[in-house]
Design an enzyme around this catalytic site. Structure first.
Site, short mmCIF file in Angstrom:
data_model
loop_
_atom_site.label_atom_id
_atom_site.label_comp_id
_atom_site.label_asym_id
_atom_site.label_seq_id
_atom_site.Cartn_x
_atom_site.Cartn_y
_atom_site.Cartn_z
N TYR A 123 0.78 -1.23 0.00
CA TYR A 123 0.00 0.00 0.00
C TYR A 123 0.82 1.29 0.00
O TYR A 123 0.24 2.38 -0.12
CB TYR A 123 -0.98 -0.02 1.18
CG TYR A 123 -2.04 -1.07 1.00
CD1 TYR A 123 -3.14 -0.85 0.19
CD2 TYR A 123 -1.91 -2.33 1.60
CE1 TYR A 123 -4.10 -1.82 -0.01
CE2 TYR A 123 -2.88 -3.31 1.41
CZ TYR A 123 -3.97 -3.05 0.61
OH TYR A 123 -4.91 -4.03 0.40
N PHE A 415 -9.34 -4.89 11.66
CA PHE A 415 -10.64 -4.71 11.03
C PHE A 415 -10.58 -5.17 9.57
O PHE A 415 -11.41 -4.89 8.78
CB PHE A 415 -11.10 -3.26 11.11
CG PHE A 415 -10.09 -2.24 10.64
CD1 PHE A 415 -10.03 -1.89 9.30
CD2 PHE A 415 -9.22 -1.63 11.54
CE1 PHE A 415 -9.10 -0.96 8.86
CE2 PHE A 415 -8.30 -0.70 11.10
CZ PHE A 415 -8.24 -0.36 9.76
#
Length: 415
Positions: A123, A415
């Protein structure tokens, strides 16, 4: 790329999530876990990539509020459920989803996007920087002793029985909520998210007991802290050598914190406490008699992306007065490119575009601004790696001192 990106339709969730499982190796999650993620998914914030009538990629976001230095809770998109089928990798599907997602995050007025990465190298090219780290440990409780503070003996401990699970969950959430503002990187849990921490699918226990919970209380019965843990029994020819697996812990005072740690150290038939995640500055490291026998390791955790540079830098405060012009590079989100005037202190901050001709003090990419944003990674360290350029002598030291956080940032759960 010939794929088309569309918002997730609720009726497509099973296929969407099944593709994600396939992208991560094809092992189905436990039914309890899958059901919770289904309830927490925000379809309007989720994307599906289609190749004709076949779904081939996914990306979602949760609507979070995250603590930043100074204690403010700032809206942030919790990027999640990102995957591309093996048949469609290296075709630009991920890049297209990331570009559209960040544009939508910006349109919603959220200055930050955050994620945890399956692989840390993925990322950075989209502007995410590693901003927090997790500390793991395996503590040899046969050899390591604890030095506990005054008042520890006065703390009462109570095992929360299954019949008390609702009461214990509410008490734990109250302690957690009271702790959120104290550490950058912590997430304010919206309704439903309190179910994540105690999630305990039997298929994922790997020989350990069901999760257990111990509460630390004052003489008046006020809950001051909690620890959720499991025990994995084991024996050899010398006797018991079980492992206590600490799932999560929070406490409101040093004596309650110490009492919980002492409890974990003294559980019968065990010789190891395994810490799955805690802040890199966790106080227990200063209570143990031999840190070398704690087998400490550190790994990247939360990756941060400044979606709106000005709004993000204004949302936090600064440990030392700062007045700098930052030359920010951001090819992926070009609206952030250019020079920004940051002024701030421990009370407030402003960050606005500047075209007044004044020379920039630092030049850096948005990825490195994200890494430094929560105060756990110093601009000085990034400059040493050649990622931040000092354009005015003394500017780097000023900026690095201003951006730091007294408490190490930490993400309490994934998450």
């Amino acid at each position: 790329m010939t794929t088309e990106l569309r918002p997730l339709r609720p009726g497509d969730w099973d296929e969407w999530y099944g593709n994600l499982e396939l992208a991560f190796g094809g092992v189905a999650e436990a039914p309890e876990e899958r059901a919770l993620w289904r309830e927490l998914t925000e379809p309007e914030r989720s994307l599906a990539a289609w190749d004709g009538n076949r779904m081939v990629g996914s990306a979602g976001a949760f609507s979070f509020r995250i603590t930043v230095p100074g204690g403010a809770l700032v809206p942030a998109a919790g990027v999640t459920m990102v995957g591309v089928l093996p048949t469609h990798r290296r075709r630009g599907v991920l890049r297209a989803m990331m570009r559209r997602q960040l544009a939508e995050v910006r349109a919603l007025g959220e200055p930050l996007a955050v994620l945890t990465a399956s692989e840390p190298e993925i990322y950075g090219r989209f502007g995410y920087g590693i901003a927090t780290h997790d500390l793991f440990a395996e503590i040899d409780t046969d050899r390591v002793r604890l030095d506990t503070p005054e008042g520890t003996d006065a703390v009462r401990l109570r095992i929360a029985r299954p019949a008390e699970s609702a009461e214990a969950l509410a008490a734990c959430e109250a302690v957690y909520a009271a702790r959120v503002a104290s550490r950058p990187g912590m997430l304010a849990r919206a309704p439903g998210w309190e179910r994540l921490a105690p999630l305990d699918p039997p298929a994922e226990r790997a020989g350990a007991s069901p999760m257990q919970c111990v509460l630390a209380e004052s003489d008046g019965g006020e809950v001051l802290g909690y620890a959720r843990y499991a025990v994995r029994p084991d024996w050899d020819m010398a006797g018991p050598r079980g492992t206590v697996i600490l799932r999560d812990m929070e406490a409101l005072a040093p004596d309650a914190y110490a009492a919980l740690w002492r409890f974990l150290f003294e559980i019968d038939l065990t010789s190891t406490v395994k810490v799955r995640s805690c802040p890199v500055d966790a106080p227990w490291q200063h209570m143990v008699s031999d840190i070398r026998r704690c087998r400490v390791r550190v790994r990247d955790a939360l990756h941060v992306r400044l979606v709106e540079v000005g709004a993000a830098l204004e949302a936090r405060t600064y440990a030392a007065p700062v007045d700098l012009v930052l030359d920010v590079r951001d090819a992926f989100c070009p609206w952030n490119e250019g020079r920004w005037r940051l002024t701030g202190d421990a009370q407030r901050a402003t960050c606005v575009r500047t075209d007044d001709g004044a020379p920039a003090d630092l030049r850096l990419g948005v990825r490195d601004l994200g890494a430094a944003y929560l105060g756990g990674v110093t601009l000085t360290a990034l400059a040493g790696a050649g990622r931040v350029a000092e354009l005015r002598p003394g500017a780097l030291a000023q900026a690095s001192a201003a951006f730091r956080s007294d408490a190490a940032p930490w993400l309490p759960h994934g998450f």
